[in-house]
Each structure stands twice: as C-alpha cells, then as structure tokens.
Design a protein around this motif. Structure first.
Motif, mmCIF file in Angstrom:
data_model
loop_
_atom_site.group_PDB
_atom_site.id
_atom_site.type_symbol
_atom_site.label_atom_id
_atom_site.label_comp_id
_atom_site.label_asym_id
_atom_site.label_seq_id
_atom_site.Cartn_x
_atom_site.Cartn_y
_atom_site.Cartn_z
ATOM 1 N N MET A 1 -53.145 -5.621 -26.014
ATOM 2 C CA MET A 1 -54.646 -5.884 -26.274
ATOM 3 C C MET A 1 -55.507 -4.692 -26.444
ATOM 4 O O MET A 1 -56.263 -4.477 -27.286
ATOM 5 C CB MET A 1 -55.326 -6.810 -25.214
ATOM 6 C CG MET A 1 -56.718 -7.354 -25.402
ATOM 7 S SD MET A 1 -56.470 -8.735 -26.831
ATOM 8 C CE MET A 1 -58.254 -9.116 -26.905
ATOM 9 N N LYS A 2 -55.238 -3.817 -25.420
ATOM 10 C CA LYS A 2 -55.883 -2.344 -25.501
ATOM 11 C C LYS A 2 -55.661 -1.546 -26.589
ATOM 12 O O LYS A 2 -56.464 -1.040 -27.202
ATOM 13 C CB LYS A 2 -55.562 -1.766 -24.085
ATOM 14 C CG LYS A 2 -56.060 -2.513 -22.971
ATOM 15 C CD LYS A 2 -56.023 -1.607 -21.493
ATOM 16 C CE LYS A 2 -56.265 -2.146 -20.420
ATOM 17 N NZ LYS A 2 -56.125 -1.246 -19.222
ATOM 18 N N LYS A 3 -54.276 -1.701 -27.120
ATOM 19 C CA LYS A 3 -54.017 -0.924 -28.177
ATOM 20 C C LYS A 3 -54.623 -1.356 -29.568
ATOM 21 O O LYS A 3 -55.359 -0.703 -30.329
ATOM 22 C CB LYS A 3 -52.404 -0.836 -28.414
ATOM 23 C CG LYS A 3 -51.691 -0.252 -27.370
ATOM 24 C CD LYS A 3 -50.183 -0.102 -27.676
ATOM 25 C CE LYS A 3 -49.279 0.647 -26.578
ATOM 26 N NZ LYS A 3 -47.831 0.714 -26.963
ATOM 27 N N LYS A 4 -54.727 -2.752 -29.496
ATOM 28 C CA LYS A 4 -55.564 -3.212 -30.735
ATOM 29 C C LYS A 4 -57.096 -2.808 -30.809
ATOM 30 O O LYS A 4 -57.498 -2.511 -31.877
ATOM 31 C CB LYS A 4 -55.437 -4.796 -30.746
ATOM 32 C CG LYS A 4 -55.862 -5.601 -31.819
ATOM 33 C CD LYS A 4 -55.558 -6.980 -31.927
ATOM 34 C CE LYS A 4 -54.326 -7.058 -32.205
ATOM 35 N NZ LYS A 4 -53.916 -8.518 -32.219
ATOM 36 N N LYS A 5 -57.840 -2.915 -29.624
ATOM 37 C CA LYS A 5 -58.956 -2.715 -29.621
ATOM 38 C C LYS A 5 -59.191 -0.869 -29.809
ATOM 39 O O LYS A 5 -60.233 -0.519 -30.420
ATOM 40 C CB LYS A 5 -59.651 -2.764 -27.977
ATOM 41 C CG LYS A 5 -59.883 -3.971 -27.700
ATOM 42 C CD LYS A 5 -60.610 -4.234 -26.329
ATOM 43 C CE LYS A 5 -60.789 -5.867 -26.180
ATOM 44 N NZ LYS A 5 -61.263 -5.973 -24.651
ATOM 45 N N LEU A 6 -58.279 -0.229 -29.436
ATOM 46 C CA LEU A 6 -58.263 1.239 -29.656
ATOM 47 C C LEU A 6 -58.212 1.655 -31.190
ATOM 48 O O LEU A 6 -58.823 2.587 -31.848
ATOM 49 C CB LEU A 6 -57.082 2.102 -28.724
ATOM 50 C CG LEU A 6 -57.307 3.490 -29.021
ATOM 51 C CD1 LEU A 6 -58.539 4.268 -28.567
ATOM 52 C CD2 LEU A 6 -56.065 4.199 -28.169
ATOM 53 N N PHE A 7 -56.990 0.761 -31.753
ATOM 54 C CA PHE A 7 -56.912 0.742 -33.285
ATOM 55 C C PHE A 7 -58.235 0.678 -34.170
ATOM 56 O O PHE A 7 -58.590 1.246 -34.862
ATOM 57 C CB PHE A 7 -55.906 -0.069 -33.694
ATOM 58 C CG PHE A 7 -55.698 -0.275 -35.271
ATOM 59 C CD1 PHE A 7 -55.212 0.675 -36.066
ATOM 60 C CD2 PHE A 7 -56.237 -1.383 -36.031
ATOM 61 C CE1 PHE A 7 -54.975 0.564 -37.103
ATOM 62 C CE2 PHE A 7 -56.368 -1.430 -37.226
ATOM 63 C CZ PHE A 7 -55.329 -0.600 -37.875
ATOM 64 N N TRP A 8 -58.822 -0.324 -33.623
ATOM 65 C CA TRP A 8 -60.038 -0.733 -34.528
ATOM 66 C C TRP A 8 -61.073 0.299 -34.237
ATOM 67 O O TRP A 8 -62.135 0.432 -35.042
ATOM 68 C CB TRP A 8 -60.697 -2.117 -33.917
ATOM 69 C CG TRP A 8 -59.756 -3.435 -34.673
ATOM 70 C CD1 TRP A 8 -58.996 -4.266 -34.071
ATOM 71 C CD2 TRP A 8 -59.515 -3.693 -36.229
ATOM 72 N NE1 TRP A 8 -58.218 -5.140 -34.760
ATOM 73 C CE2 TRP A 8 -58.962 -4.614 -35.896
ATOM 74 C CE3 TRP A 8 -60.245 -3.223 -37.147
ATOM 75 C CZ2 TRP A 8 -58.349 -5.277 -37.252
ATOM 76 C CZ3 TRP A 8 -59.787 -3.746 -38.290
ATOM 77 C CH2 TRP A 8 -58.960 -4.785 -38.383
ATOM 78 N N ARG A 9 -61.177 0.660 -32.965
ATOM 79 C CA ARG A 9 -62.553 1.798 -32.759
ATOM 80 C C ARG A 9 -62.128 3.141 -33.568
ATOM 81 O O ARG A 9 -63.228 3.538 -34.054
ATOM 82 C CB ARG A 9 -62.208 1.883 -31.177
ATOM 83 C CG ARG A 9 -62.919 1.064 -30.314
ATOM 84 C CD ARG A 9 -62.902 1.319 -28.812
ATOM 85 N NE ARG A 9 -63.578 0.279 -27.884
ATOM 86 C CZ ARG A 9 -63.485 0.508 -26.786
ATOM 87 N NH1 ARG A 9 -62.919 1.720 -26.024
ATOM 88 N NH2 ARG A 9 -63.884 -0.485 -25.819
ATOM 89 N N LYS A 10 -60.819 3.382 -33.603
ATOM 90 C CA LYS A 10 -60.527 4.670 -34.420
ATOM 91 C C LYS A 10 -60.865 4.281 -35.883
ATOM 92 O O LYS A 10 -61.143 5.058 -36.624
ATOM 93 C CB LYS A 10 -59.061 4.912 -34.123
ATOM 94 C CG LYS A 10 -58.824 5.370 -32.746
ATOM 95 C CD LYS A 10 -57.387 5.990 -32.562
ATOM 96 C CE LYS A 10 -57.127 6.670 -31.268
ATOM 97 N NZ LYS A 10 -55.727 6.952 -31.343
ATOM 98 N N LEU A 11 -60.538 3.054 -36.219
ATOM 99 C CA LEU A 11 -60.734 2.805 -37.761
ATOM 100 C C LEU A 11 -62.276 2.717 -37.840
ATOM 101 O O LEU A 11 -62.670 3.195 -39.064
ATOM 102 C CB LEU A 11 -60.115 1.359 -37.992
ATOM 103 C CG LEU A 11 -60.514 0.997 -39.554
ATOM 104 C CD1 LEU A 11 -59.572 1.824 -40.423
ATOM 105 C CD2 LEU A 11 -59.876 -0.650 -39.749
ATOM 106 N N ALA A 12 -63.128 2.216 -37.208
ATOM 107 C CA ALA A 12 -64.475 2.252 -37.208
ATOM 108 C C ALA A 12 -65.167 3.712 -37.373
ATOM 109 O O ALA A 12 -66.034 3.857 -38.033
ATOM 110 C CB ALA A 12 -65.129 1.386 -36.308
ATOM 111 N N ASN A 13 -64.417 4.493 -36.211
ATOM 112 C CA ASN A 13 -64.795 5.772 -36.345
ATOM 113 C C ASN A 13 -64.620 6.674 -37.608
ATOM 114 O O ASN A 13 -65.409 7.337 -38.154
ATOM 115 C CB ASN A 13 -64.207 6.752 -35.141
ATOM 116 C CG ASN A 13 -64.610 7.968 -35.076
ATOM 117 O OD1 ASN A 13 -65.755 8.359 -34.910
ATOM 118 N ND2 ASN A 13 -63.662 8.926 -35.209
#
Length: 285
Positions: free
Chosen positions: A1-13
């Motif tokens: 779950m944390k990896k998925k949130k981190l992925f979307w945050r990096k993508l948005a960045n």
C-alpha cells in the motif's frame, strides 16, 4: 500500500515538474521570438541622428526620437516622485504598524485589486480627473496616471521587503531604548534598502512602456517637451503606437520599430541591471 502511494506521488511530481518546465520554456521562447523580431525590424532605423533629432511629420528630413525619449524620462520620473514617498509610507504602515488588522487587511486587498486593474481604466480616470477640468493634455497628467499604477507595486514590495528583516533587529533596537518610529526608519528600512530600491526600479520598468494611460493624458507632440504642465508631451509609447498603427507610410513604420527596439532594450537593461546590482550575496555557511 505504501509503495503504491509513493509511486503515485512520484508520478504526480514528475508530471507537475514536466508541465512547469514546459511553461517556462514556452514563456522564454515567446520572449525570445518577440525580442528577436524587434531587433531585426528596428535595427535598420538606428543611427546617431535617430537619437539626437526630434520626431517630425512624414516627408521632413532628419527625423528621430530624441524629444520622445526626453518626454518619457520626464513623465516617468514625475510618476516616481508622486508615487514613491506615499507608497513606501503605506508599505511601512502595513508591515510595522499592525494595531488595526482589519484596516491593514483592507488596504492590502485594495492594493492587490489596483495591481490587477487595466491601465486603460487608470488613463480614463485621470482623463476625467485632470485633463477634462484643465482643458488640455499634459505630461503631468501622464505622470499621475503612471503614479497610480506604480503605487500598489511599490507599496506591496516595501511590505514584503520589510517583512524579510529579522524580528530580532526590532527587539534589539527597542531594548536599547530607541522608539518604534526611529527603529523602523533607522534600522528596519536601512536593512531593507536594497530591496526597496529594487522594488522602485522594477515599478519604473513596469510603467515605462505603458501606452493606454498616456493616450488619454499626455497624448503626443512633435515638439520638444517644454509644456510638461500645460500641453501634450512627447513620449516613446505613444510615438510607437502612432508610427506603427496610425501611419500609412513604411518609413514611419520603420521608425516605430526603431523606437520599439530602444524602449525594449532600456526596459530589459533596467530589469536585468537592477537584479544584478542589488542581488543578495549568499555566503557559504
């Protein structure tokens, strides 16, 4: 779950960074295209006589822009003299004397509204206020219009620069017995003087190319600017407008491009020079 949130945050960045860089690139490209075109079109008109001779009607020899340059300097300096002292005082009050937060909030909001006001409305206001009662256009009316545009810019810049001064300086000055007014003028304003001067110069650069207010106030004349208070005063923005859009002759269009090149170089030099001369030196810690 944390990896998925981190992925979307990096993508948005990455997405926001891409669009930010794209916006900067588009803005820089547009400015480069405009400046390049002005240089190509206006460089053909540049000569010594172009800077030394006054403007003249079509067909007369030795036509230049000297009177318009002098008139623009007079109008702009007049605007600075009218706007700078009250704007700096207002900025000091907003930053240092916050005993009435509702009043300061209202003044700050009013300044923000004035900064977004179309300059043509300012020209119409001064036209109704000064030109119509006096019965004539004048360089002074143009200075008043430009001063109204300058006022909120200088005021908000002053407030921002004073807010950047460490509060410890205020406490130290008051602790040794200096009054609040003397602390503000002798300590705070002196510490922020580079930022204050920068704000004034940038405001001058902002209004130096304004055309709409001067069309309703100073207008234009082919003579030297002898009637600053009582008659139409030559200036660069209106000269460019008249030569480039209201004249059917190619020679006048060419002179208009030359004047546009001169004012573009002056505004760019003022902006760049101000930032270079008054930039803060960063010392390695």
């Amino acid at each position: 779950m944390k990896k998925k949130k981190l992925f979307w945050r990096k993508l948005a960045n990455h997405i926001f960074r891409f669009f930010s860089l794209l916006a900067v690139l588009l803005a820089a490209t547009a400015m480069l295209v405009i400046v390049t075109h002005v240089i190509r079109a206006g460089s053909k008109s540049l000569s010594l006589g172009f800077f030394l001779n006054p403007s003249k009607p079509y067909g007369m020899p030795d036509r230049g822009i000297a009177n318009a340059m002098l008139g623009s300097i007079m109008i702009t300096l007049g605007a600075a003299l009218l706007a700078t002292p009250p704007a700096i005082c207002a900025g000091i009050c907003l930053s240092e004397f916050r005993d009435h937060p509702k009043i300061t909030a209202t003044l700050r909001f009013s300044a923000n509204v004035m900064m977004g006001m179309p300059s043509v409305l300012v020209g119409l206001f001064v036209y109704t206020l000064i030109v119509v009662p006096s019965g004539h256009f004048s360089g002074f009316a143009g200075s008043v219009a430009l001063a109204i545009i300058m006022f909120p810019v200088v005021m908000r810049t002053t407030e921002d620069m004073l807010d950047m001064v460490p509060y410890a300086l205020r406490e130290a000055s008051l602790a040794i017995g200096m009054t609040r007014t003397r602390t503000t003028l002798r300590i705070i304003c002196r510490s922020a003087r580079k930022g204050l001067i920068t704000g004034i110069l940038l405001a001058l650069a902002r209004v130096s190319g304004e055309t709409a207010p001067l069309l309703f106030t100073a207008l234009f004349a082919d003579s030297w600017p002898k009637d600053y208070f009582s008659g139409p005063t030559p200036n660069m923005p209106v000269l460019i407008t008249e030569y480039s859009t209201n004249s059917p002759f190619e020679a006048m269009h060419q002179a208009g491009w030359g004047a546009a090149l001169v004012i573009t170089v002056l505004v760019l030099a003022l902006n760049i020079g101000t930032r270079i001369l008054f930039r803060e030196k960063r010392h390695a810690s």
